[in-house]
Design an enzyme around this catalytic site. Structure first.
Site, PDB file in Angstrom:
ATOM      1  N   ASN A  11     -12.367  75.116  87.123  1.00 19.90           N
ATOM      2  CA  ASN A  11     -12.513  73.997  86.184  1.00 19.90           C
ATOM      3  C   ASN A  11     -13.826  74.197  85.440  1.00 19.90           C
ATOM      4  O   ASN A  11     -14.891  73.974  85.995  1.00 19.90           O
ATOM      5  CB  ASN A  11     -12.526  72.679  86.970  1.00 19.90           C
ATOM      6  CG  ASN A  11     -12.838  71.478  86.090  1.00 19.90           C
ATOM      7  OD1 ASN A  11     -12.807  71.574  84.856  1.00 19.90           O
ATOM      8  ND2 ASN A  11     -13.124  70.344  86.719  1.00 19.90           N
ATOM      9  N   LYS A  13     -14.899  72.475  83.049  1.00 20.57           N
ATOM     10  CA  LYS A  13     -15.429  71.194  82.539  1.00 20.57           C
ATOM     11  C   LYS A  13     -15.846  71.364  81.059  1.00 20.57           C
ATOM     12  O   LYS A  13     -15.208  72.124  80.348  1.00 20.57           O
ATOM     13  CB  LYS A  13     -16.576  70.701  83.411  1.00 20.57           C
ATOM     14  CG  LYS A  13     -16.240  70.724  84.885  1.00 20.57           C
ATOM     15  CD  LYS A  13     -17.237  69.984  85.711  1.00 20.57           C
ATOM     16  CE  LYS A  13     -16.943  70.190  87.179  1.00 20.57           C
ATOM     17  NZ  LYS A  13     -17.652  69.249  88.026  1.00 20.57           N
ATOM     18  N   HIS A  97      -9.345  63.823  87.725  1.00 17.60           N
ATOM     19  CA  HIS A  97     -10.630  64.317  88.248  1.00 17.60           C
ATOM     20  C   HIS A  97     -11.581  63.128  88.391  1.00 17.60           C
ATOM     21  O   HIS A  97     -11.557  62.204  87.580  1.00 17.60           O
ATOM     22  CB  HIS A  97     -11.216  65.357  87.293  1.00 17.60           C
ATOM     23  CG  HIS A  97     -12.379  66.094  87.863  1.00 17.60           C
ATOM     24  ND1 HIS A  97     -13.635  65.537  87.921  1.00 17.60           N
ATOM     25  CD2 HIS A  97     -12.482  67.320  88.424  1.00 17.60           C
ATOM     26  CE1 HIS A  97     -14.454  66.412  88.489  1.00 17.60           C
ATOM     27  NE2 HIS A  97     -13.782  67.509  88.799  1.00 17.60           N
ATOM     28  N   GLU A  99     -14.535  62.764  87.665  1.00 20.71           N
ATOM     29  CA  GLU A  99     -15.369  62.510  86.481  1.00 20.71           C
ATOM     30  C   GLU A  99     -14.601  61.702  85.444  1.00 20.71           C
ATOM     31  O   GLU A  99     -15.210  60.997  84.631  1.00 20.71           O
ATOM     32  CB  GLU A  99     -15.876  63.848  85.913  1.00 20.71           C
ATOM     33  CG  GLU A  99     -16.954  64.439  86.819  1.00 20.71           C
ATOM     34  CD  GLU A  99     -17.103  65.950  86.745  1.00 20.71           C
ATOM     35  OE1 GLU A  99     -16.574  66.579  85.808  1.00 20.71           O
ATOM     36  OE2 GLU A  99     -17.762  66.503  87.654  1.00 20.71           O
ATOM     37  N   GLU A 167     -11.158  66.313  96.482  1.00 22.76           N
ATOM     38  CA  GLU A 167     -12.520  66.575  96.027  1.00 22.76           C
ATOM     39  C   GLU A 167     -13.405  65.380  96.368  1.00 22.76           C
ATOM     40  O   GLU A 167     -13.433  64.387  95.624  1.00 22.76           O
ATOM     41  CB  GLU A 167     -12.532  66.766  94.502  1.00 22.76           C
ATOM     42  CG  GLU A 167     -11.690  67.927  94.025  1.00 22.76           C
ATOM     43  CD  GLU A 167     -12.205  68.486  92.709  1.00 22.76           C
ATOM     44  OE1 GLU A 167     -12.520  69.670  92.675  1.00 22.76           O
ATOM     45  OE2 GLU A 167     -12.344  67.718  91.742  1.00 22.76           O
ATOM     46  N   GLY A 173     -20.479  69.435  92.476  1.00 25.77           N
ATOM     47  CA  GLY A 173     -21.652  69.850  91.711  1.00 25.77           C
ATOM     48  C   GLY A 173     -22.972  69.569  92.409  1.00 25.77           C
ATOM     49  O   GLY A 173     -24.039  69.688  91.797  1.00 25.77           O
ATOM     50  N   SER A 212     -18.284  72.036  95.496  1.00 26.04           N
ATOM     51  CA  SER A 212     -19.300  73.031  95.865  1.00 26.04           C
ATOM     52  C   SER A 212     -18.724  74.219  96.643  1.00 26.04           C
ATOM     53  O   SER A 212     -19.354  74.723  97.571  1.00 26.04           O
ATOM     54  CB  SER A 212     -20.443  72.362  96.636  1.00 26.04           C
ATOM     55  OG  SER A 212     -21.073  71.385  95.811  1.00 26.04           O
TER      56      SER A 212
HETATM   57  C1  PEP Z   1     -14.941  70.139  90.247  1.00 22.22           C
HETATM   58  O1  PEP Z   1     -15.549  69.505  89.401  1.00 22.22           O
HETATM   59  O2  PEP Z   1     -13.702  70.136  90.242  1.00 22.22           O
HETATM   60  C2  PEP Z   1     -15.720  70.853  91.254  1.00 22.22           C
HETATM   61  C3  PEP Z   1     -15.152  71.125  92.383  1.00 22.22           C
HETATM   62  O3  PEP Z   1     -17.021  71.166  90.935  1.00 22.22           O
HETATM   63  P1  PEP Z   1     -18.067  72.061  91.812  1.00 22.22           P
HETATM   64  O4  PEP Z   1     -17.293  73.242  92.349  1.00 22.22           O
HETATM   65  O5  PEP Z   1     -19.114  72.470  90.823  1.00 22.22           O
HETATM   66  O6  PEP Z   1     -18.576  71.188  92.887  1.00 22.22           O
END
Ligand code: PEP
Length: 249
Positions: A11, A13, A97, A99, A167, A173, A212
């Site tokens: 992703n 983003k 997601h 976000e 998630e 992040g 992460s």
């Molecule tokens: C994401 O935003 O889907 C995600 C998993 O981000 P990160 O791997 O940077 O934590």
């Protein structure tokens, strides 16, 4: 029952310009040279979906969107229909997601409508769920996550290709990850709900972990029970990191 190939989806983003296509090309070249055990996808910003699909056409990396609108077309300035993503060459789309749930107030019902639209357009939705830190600390993780799974997956997905991504919001992040036991506990709970909702098909739906994931922790996470892949944010932006995760699958 035959196990599905794990899915490793990146992703990007709101990151990526035309110059970033080289990173994706490097991933696709490596995947073609040494086909991995996993399916691989990259979900760039909408501006790059078509260019990426053209650049990677015929190679072993799929292209996905990061969101879509539920409606087919209309006066929705700035939005993108699932059919537009499919027309641009996408085969998957990330939906719900955190976000978007947090930043745009997306409810489970809206995510379910978008997942229905993705199915209508022939896209495979990756539907995200996950608890906040406050919810985890209040002991509500399983209730929150299973509630999101029940509310965000429309019946029309029965028997159709889709994935769920767990998630934890506090792990995205941040460099923080739940313990392996915590990840497995949630994945097993999600599997139970999917089996209730979709029967034998629910036993096979890939449940991705996201938050992460990096080359150093991917192998441990990917071998957990009911973990069927990873949704990768930051570490998908550099081919070398993303390939390290793909190689761990
Ligand atoms: C994401 O935003 O889907 C995600 C998993 O981000 P990160 O791997 O940077 O934590």
């Amino acid at each position: 029952m035959t196990a599905l190939r794990p899915l490793i989806a990146g992703n990007w983003k709101m990151n990526g310009l035309g110059s970033s296509l080289d990173e994706a090309r490097a991933v696709a070249a490596a995947v073609d040279a040494h086909p991995p055990g996993a399916r691989v996808a990259i979900c760039p910003p909408a501006t790059l979906v078509h260019r990426l699909a053209e650049a990677l056409g015929g190679m072993g990396v799929e292209v996905g969107g990061q969101d879509c609108r539920a409606e087919l077309a209309g006066a929705f300035t700035g939005d993108i229909a699932a059919e537009m993503l499919a027309d641009a060459g996408a085969t998957l789309v990330i939906l719900g997601h955190s976000e978007r749930r947090a930043g745009y107030g997306e409810s489970d019902a809206l995510v379910a409508a978008k997942a229905g639209a993705a199915h209508r357009a022939g896209l495979e939705p990756i539907v995200c769920v996950g608890e906040t830190l406050a919810e985890r600390e209040a002991g509500r993780t399983l209730a929150v996550v299973t509630g999101q799974v029940r509310g965000s997956l429309p019946e029309v997905l029965a028997g159709k290709p889709f994935a769920v991504a767990y998630e934890p919001v506090w792990a995205i992040g941040t460099g923080l990850t739940p313990t392996l036991e915590q990840i497995e506990e949630v994945h097993v709970a999600i599997r139970g709900v999917l089996a209730e909702m979709f029967g034998p098909h629910g036993q096979r739906v890939p449940i991705l972990y996201g938050g992460s994931v990096k080359p150093s922790n991917a192998a441990d996470i990917l071998r957990l029970r009911d973990v069927g892949g990873a949704l990768v944010g930051g570490a998908s932006l550099k081919a070398i990191d993303f390939l390290g995760i793909i190689g761990a699958a």
